[in-house]
Design an enzyme around this catalytic site. Structure first.
Site, PDB file in Angstrom:
ATOM      1  N   GLU A  44      22.803 -40.405   7.090  1.00  0.00           N
ATOM      2  CA  GLU A  44      23.968 -39.518   6.926  1.00  0.00           C
ATOM      3  C   GLU A  44      24.355 -38.903   8.275  1.00  0.00           C
ATOM      4  OE1 GLU A  44      22.943 -36.339   4.277  1.00  0.00           O
ATOM      5  OE2 GLU A  44      25.001 -35.615   4.067  1.00  0.00           O
ATOM      6  N   LYS A 111      31.875 -38.151   1.131  1.00  0.00           N
ATOM      7  CA  LYS A 111      30.837 -37.616   0.228  1.00  0.00           C
ATOM      8  C   LYS A 111      31.476 -36.768  -0.864  1.00  0.00           C
ATOM      9  CE  LYS A 111      26.409 -35.099   0.653  1.00  0.00           C
ATOM     10  NZ  LYS A 111      25.480 -34.496   1.652  1.00  0.00           N
ATOM     11  N   CYS A 147      23.593 -39.102   0.337  1.00  0.00           N
ATOM     12  CA  CYS A 147      22.578 -38.091   0.008  1.00  0.00           C
ATOM     13  C   CYS A 147      22.776 -37.437  -1.369  1.00  0.00           C
ATOM     14  CB  CYS A 147      22.529 -37.051   1.118  1.00  0.00           C
ATOM     15  SG  CYS A 147      20.873 -36.342   1.349  1.00  0.00           S
ATOM     16  N   LYS A 179       7.776 -34.288  -1.223  1.00  0.00           N
ATOM     17  CA  LYS A 179       9.122 -34.792  -1.483  1.00  0.00           C
ATOM     18  C   LYS A 179       9.288 -36.285  -1.185  1.00  0.00           C
ATOM     19  CE  LYS A 179      13.891 -33.225  -0.840  1.00  0.00           C
ATOM     20  NZ  LYS A 179      14.687 -32.365   0.060  1.00  0.00           N
ATOM     21  N   GLY A 286      -1.895 -18.593  22.900  1.00  0.00           N
ATOM     22  CA  GLY A 286      -3.063 -17.731  22.938  1.00  0.00           C
ATOM     23  C   GLY A 286      -4.093 -18.249  21.956  1.00  0.00           C
ATOM     24  N   ILE A 291      -8.682 -19.146  13.187  1.00  0.00           N
ATOM     25  CA  ILE A 291      -8.320 -20.476  12.686  1.00  0.00           C
ATOM     26  C   ILE A 291      -6.842 -20.825  12.920  1.00  0.00           C
ATOM     27  CG2 ILE A 291      -7.829 -19.687  10.321  1.00  0.00           C
ATOM     28  CD1 ILE A 291      -9.271 -22.359   9.441  1.00  0.00           C
ATOM     29  N   ASP A 292      -5.968 -19.820  12.923  1.00  0.00           N
ATOM     30  CA  ASP A 292      -4.539 -20.127  13.102  1.00  0.00           C
ATOM     31  C   ASP A 292      -4.269 -20.730  14.479  1.00  0.00           C
ATOM     32  OD1 ASP A 292      -3.758 -19.045  10.546  1.00  0.00           O
ATOM     33  OD2 ASP A 292      -3.968 -17.050  11.408  1.00  0.00           O
TER      34      ASP A 292
END
Lengths: 541, 541
Positions: A44, A111, A147, A179, A286, A291-292
């Protein structure tokens, strides 16, 4: 002729850069010809890229589009079906598809179904079409949809009534978890129901907060998936229609990704595309020992390579020794540039300067924020000096409840985990450690209790509920639009639910100033969740 | 009866707070009754407020609206025409108006023209209506329109064809410079052309970046303005229809504001509403001795009172003595809390911490940004400790070209001058000095050459063209959507135009993380200018 070939050009347009997009389209058409394809289908709005937002309103778009057509007209001996902005003489703009052969435009399709919900704003830009485009070629009857059209049963049905055999569907369908498979599952039913073959070409690539996964496919009218293109990468796939069988030949199956692999790869691609298309030589982040930032570092390295990634550990009084050890260890394992910058002198200088104002006020979040802002300013200083993009490392759970510091840990141009709940952060970290030979994220980073380390012995769970509970409440409120009463009725603690929802509602101002980050859910904090900052709505019913 | 009275309830809803809005509406209806009004007209969507954005999608809206109707039904002996969200059984939402008398709904009108351009996203939320509402009352024939409807000649014409005498128009029409008068000028023509009386009630108040000026009015079918409500304040105006004259009685004229007064008052109201409705006890801002912060301080004081405003001067090596003097002097004249915080120790601590990373790299914008970020962090520290909102002081010219520091001078929750070009900043400062007895902004602040004072002897004009030239280029590019070539063709220097446009395009990422601020132009950097950050569009044609 016993068969003909159709190419699916799953490509990643550079939004707004018509020249380079057209050049890429010509290359793909030539590559498809080299594989004896007779027809090539692009995504598209492939000439301009999707979503181009207010670039669609620029007065010169029409002229630029005309030039694109002139260039595309040089391609011979293959039918091209591509997306473009069709500006009519009465000043209307259409989200359109052209069928071009040997420089001649054989037909144009506008469309008919313009999505204007969720992340979509197509009615801001486009007028709906009201006519189908059907053409015969190679003794075969083709129809064209764009779409959203294919999700309207009525629109698809009309093509079936026109005796179309294959529908060419041009898409820019954004990614959400699950998805890629969901589209196929749904359209398999449609293909069978309407007795239509579907050739579905999707855009791929990251565009600001949106991820396009690609995962183009061909589905036969039997419901069989004849072809499935890979996700999160460009590809030129060739589908062969066997005239005697009246069906597309079944290609070898591409392995379908597991959920964590799918999310991880989506974030890698989004990060790569943002960094590279913004023209940054590399990234800086940083590294806290938590964990992030550990996961963000892994994604960054996988996206652009260790040589382009710089990590900085910025310890303060409350930083534990194991945080320094784990950060150092991960940086070593991943081979990135790593430095340590103590922030004591900076925090002290702020505290001294503020003392005449603060007097003997008791310490509160202010002092914690000073640490975060000292770190943010250091990262921005390094970014300004050497040109690397700062990656922000906060996750969706934090951002939802405001457990983050504006201008502190929120600094950065791209927030890789912005739409990833903390519980998923853990899963992704574990997943990444199963890929390849090295455990890149030290085990302890995953197993230790999360802490912002902004005051002595702080744990996230001092201020917040356990993340599995928090995320469940957030999911119900944000993704599912449930009311406070509904969520309490599900069995969650009343006070807790009220507190969480109040935090979500009150922190809109913070989120509004946060970096963009890739969308992986159906309700990201971005263009699709539009709440006023000044807002008197009271939760409850 | 020789006449009847219609009340225009120009009020400021609290977005989303249906309970308080309904309470206010009932009070106004009673006040109108006390003045013998027979009918009262509220603004568009008055029950919920405009724009409520995704609050419109909350599942409980329908229930809340029903409760609002029950409360409004307690009002007797006056016809109320008010705006609400009409959710029909098939799940459609309409931007609607109800006519209610003694608790009975006499009719409902669904808006027929839904704007979905500029700042408007109504097609995201609403379905168009297709029917007019006409009712007889007091021997007079009334029609109802909602905002955009009255700008559609076709829609208004249909009411004329239905022999309507007075059209009640419910509005939430956002402010732009000159728009209060422009609306009246245009609708005077319409009233004459269609032989209709117009009773136009507009919302008033600031809502995030949008300003609603009010300026409600009554126009007779002769084109005469029978009534004009004040701008930028709530009002309950009563128009008297004289049956024998078949016209509304001409009220005493409200003085029309000059352009600078209009803009100034709009910013004052927007700032007041944002601060108060967000629940902040006051504001804090950095006072630099320059004109932007000087004007912001004056607006803040006029908005919420000197006792709620704190100003901080944060000098560094490059801050001139006259800056300190002028800032001190203005703070004194305006009677605000004032403090001075030197930032040398902070900047030094950053430089020392960064030295191992920077080595002998030459100084560049990095060091300038450190100063700005030290200041931003100090302001945020004071804000966090004492709860005042930080006002950001940058102007539209700076923000357009990125002449500002993210997380530095851009910190803050509300950017008062965000949509005010620098040349207008000067005009507004001069204007403010003509109001009242005191010259609140020291003359030297207005006359000295602008400087960011981030390096020795720096002047804005070292990096930027003169502001009158810069603003003219920006206006052509941003407000008028002109192309680079068009602007050059007007006679501006080619290199300069290219440089300015490149800066505008490249700084989208900065603006995206900036504070919201009040919109006064037709193309503010906010919800109405939606450009991708990753963007390959090349200026030129």
């Amino acid at each position: 002729m016993k068969s003909f070939k159709v190419a699916l050009a799953q490509f990643s347009p550079y939004i707004g850069n018509i020249e380079s997009n057209v050049q890429r389209m010509i290359e793909q058409a030539n590559a498809a010809k080299a594989q004896n394809a007779e027809l090539i289908v692009f995504p598209e709005l492939s000439v301009l890229g999707y979503p181009a937002e207010d670039l669609l309103l620029r007065p010169s778009l029409h002229k630029r589009t005309q030039q694109a057509f002139e260039q595309l007209a040089t391609v011979k001996d293959i039918v091209m079906v591509f997306g473009f902005v069709n500006q009519t003489e009465d000043g209307q703009r259409h989200n359109a598809a052209a069928v071009m052969k040997d420089g001649q435009v054989l037909g144009v399709y506008n469309k008919q179904n313009l999505p204007n919900y969720s992340v979509f704003d197509e009615k801001r830009y486009f007028t709906e079409g009201h006519q189908h485009l059907v053409f015969e070629y190679l003794g075969h009857k083709f129809g064209v949809l764009i779409c959203e059209d294919v999700w309207s049963l009525q629109t698809a049905q009309q093509l079936a009534q026109l005796n179309v055999e294959t529908v060419l569907v041009l898409n820019a369908s954004p990614y959400e978890v699950g998805k890629p498979q969901h589209r196929i599952d749904t359209l398999q039913e449609l293909a069978k129901q309407l007795n239509l073959h579907l050739v579905y070409t999707n855009q791929v690539g990251g565009q600001d907060d949106l991820i396009f996964d690609g995962t183009s496919f061909v589905i036969n009218n039997s419901g069989d998936v004849a072809l499935r293109a890979p996700s999160f990468q460009e590809s030129l796939s060739i589908a062969e229609y066997q005239i005697e069988n009246k069906a597309y030949k079944l290609s070898e199956a591409v392995p379908v990704l597991g959920t964590m692999a799918e999310i991880y790869q989506s974030l890698v691609m989004a990060t790569r595309d943002y960094v590279q298309r913004s023209g940054f030589p590399g990234v800086i982040l940083g590294l806290s020992g938590g964990i992030d930032s550990a996961l963000t570092l892994a994604i960054a390295v996988d996206a652009i390579g260790a040589d382009k990634v710089q990590a900085v550990m910025m310890p303060y009084t409350y930083t534990s020794q194991i945080s320094v050890e784990d950060a150092t260890e991960q940086a070593k394992r991943m081979g990135v540039t790593f430095g340590i910058a103590e922030i004591h002198p900076i925090v002290n200088s702020f505290m001294q300067t503020l003392f005449p104002f603060f007097g003997n006020s008791p310490a509160d979040a202010t002092e914690e924020n000073l640490q975060a802002r000292a770190r943010g300013t250091l990262l921005m200083g390094l970014s300004n000096k050497f040109g690397n993009l700062v990656l922000s490392t906060g996750n969706k759970s934090e951002l939802a409840v405001g457990y983050c510091t504006l201008y502190g840990d929120m600094v950065g141009g791209f927030a890789v985990l912005k739409d990833v709940y903390k519980t998923i952060v853990f899963e992704l970290a574990k997943y990444r450690n199963t890929v390849g030979d090295t455990i890149v994220i030290p085990e302890r980073v995953i197993t230790r209790p999360p802490s912002a380390e902004l005051r002595p012995d702080q744990k996230d769970q001092d201020s917040l509920p356990a993340y599995d509970v928090l995320d469940a409440i957030l999911y119900a409120y944000i993704e599912e639009d449930q009311s406070q009463d509904d969520i309490i009725a599900k069995g969650f603690d009343k006070d807790l639910v009220e507190k969480v929802i109040l935090l979500v509602d009150r922190n809109e101002h913070k989120r509004r100033q946060g970096a963009i980050g890739p969308r992986i859910t159906s309700r990201a904090f971005s263009r699709e969740r539009r709440y006023p900052i000044v807002n008197g709505w009271k939760a409850g019913v």
